[in-house]
Motif scaffolding. Structure first.
Motif, short mmCIF file in Angstrom:
data_model
loop_
_atom_site.label_atom_id
_atom_site.label_comp_id
_atom_site.label_asym_id
_atom_site.label_seq_id
_atom_site.Cartn_x
_atom_site.Cartn_y
_atom_site.Cartn_z
N GLU A 151 -7.37 0.31 -1.07
CA GLU A 151 -7.67 -0.72 -0.09
C GLU A 151 -8.92 -0.27 0.68
O GLU A 151 -9.00 0.86 1.12
CB GLU A 151 -6.47 -0.77 0.87
CG GLU A 151 -6.21 -2.09 1.49
CD GLU A 151 -4.89 -2.09 2.29
OE1 GLU A 151 -4.28 -1.02 2.50
OE2 GLU A 151 -4.49 -3.17 2.69
N ASP B 158 -5.42 -2.08 -5.18
CA ASP B 158 -4.79 -2.46 -3.92
C ASP B 158 -5.63 -3.52 -3.21
O ASP B 158 -6.67 -3.22 -2.64
CB ASP B 158 -4.61 -1.24 -3.02
CG ASP B 158 -3.70 -1.53 -1.82
OD1 ASP B 158 -3.27 -2.70 -1.67
OD2 ASP B 158 -3.42 -0.60 -1.05
N GLU B 159 -5.18 -4.75 -3.28
CA GLU B 159 -5.83 -5.89 -2.63
C GLU B 159 -7.34 -5.98 -2.82
O GLU B 159 -8.09 -5.94 -1.85
CB GLU B 159 -5.48 -5.92 -1.15
CG GLU B 159 -4.03 -6.33 -1.01
CD GLU B 159 -3.69 -6.86 0.37
OE1 GLU B 159 -4.37 -7.81 0.78
OE2 GLU B 159 -2.77 -6.33 0.98
N THR C 91 0.83 -1.21 0.00
CA THR C 91 0.00 0.00 0.00
C THR C 91 0.87 1.26 0.00
O THR C 91 0.56 2.25 -0.67
CB THR C 91 -0.95 -0.02 1.22
OG1 THR C 91 -1.80 -1.16 1.11
CG2 THR C 91 -1.81 1.24 1.28
MG LIG Z 1 -1.93 -2.87 2.03
#
Ligand SMILES: [Mg+2]
Ligand SMILES: Nc1ncnc2c1ncn2[C@@H]1O[C@H](COP(=O)(O)OP(=O)(O)OP(=O)(O)O)[C@@H](O)[C@H]1O
Length: 234
Positions: free
Chosen positions: A83, A159-160, A41
């Motif tokens: 995220e 992001d994820e 991140t």
């Molecule tokens: Mg992260």
């Protein structure tokens, strides 16, 4: 398309990224994989200019990103799905999408992009008047991705996207990436789900404790003993 060179970044005195060098070519899907706290991140924040970098450079289509405002970065053709999704739960699906395109300050383009996004995600068109909060976690992630696409980006940073989702939803969401890529959107995917993200990428980078420790194409990484042992549970 994206060139990161010798990047160092952190929070105050805490150094997180050390000499990160990586690139994404136009048309690719590239993964950055790594465990919890590896600095994934932080890397996205440094790319998007939301975190000051200590040294090194980030270039997108030849332009330096450092010091630019997020709307400028968006107009250059870069979009991100952060995220945790960050939707507006009390607004409708369509309003969430329109907000995504707002940064363009171009109503005609925004309308065109809305049509394009609805073609890719017909379920969102069907449910455009529903409130975002009525969606399941997986549907909200889909909406967050669609919202990021509202600027018509050349490069999408994710992001994820798998975080907190049931395996069946993760599968469903990942199955959309090749289609988005085929629409001309280059994808940089940051993930803890190493197998799934590498499987649909052309290349990948493994980061550990803020450093790139391994890079290569998909088959090399999936076959690498270190990767198998540390991330694939083989
Ligand atoms: Mg992260
Ligand atoms: N705002 C912050 N202030 C200080 N340290 C931070 C901050 N955010 C993250 N860190 C630290 O930076 C390191 C990298 O964190 P980062 O969030 O980039 O990891 P990550 O790879 O995204 O992890 P995850 O998979 O859990 O999302 C960690 O040691 C974390 O504690």
């Amino acid at each position: 398309m994206l060139e990161i060179e010798g990047l160092h970044a952190g929070y105050g005195d805490v150094r997180v990224l050390h000499d990160v060098t990586l690139r994404v070519d136009e048309g690719e899907i590239v993964s950055i994989v790594g465990a919890n706290g590896a600095g994934k991140t932080t890397l996205i924040r440094a790319v998007m200019g939301t975190l000051p970098t200590t040294s090194g450079s980030v270039r997108f289509l030849g332009e330096r990103l450092t010091g630019r405002q997020s709307h400028e970065i968006a107009r250059l053709g870069l979009a991100q799905v952060m995220e945790g999704r960050r939707l507006f739960p009390h607004m409708t699906v369509e309003d969430n999408l329109l907000i995504g395109g707002d940064i363009l300050r171009d109503t005609a383009r925004q309308r065109r992009n809305l049509g394009w996004v609805y073609e890719m995600f017909p379920r969102l068109r069907e449910r455009r008047t529903q409130l975002a909060r009525s969606f399941s976690g997986g549907e909200q992630q889909m909406l967050a991705i669609a919202r990021a696409l509202m600027t018509g980006p050349k490069l999408l940073l994710l992001d994820e996207p798998s975080i907190g989702l049931a395996p069946v939803m993760v599968k469903e969401i990942f199955s959309r990436f090749p289609g988005i890529n085929a629409e001309g959107v280059t994808i940089l995917l940051v993930e803890q789900d190493v197998r799934r993200s590498l499987s649909l990428s052309r290349r990948g980078y493994v980061i550990e404790q803020g450093r790139v420790v391994l890079e290569g194409d998909r088959d090399f990484l999936l076959g690498n003993e270190e990767v198998k042992r540390a991330y694939l549970g083989v």
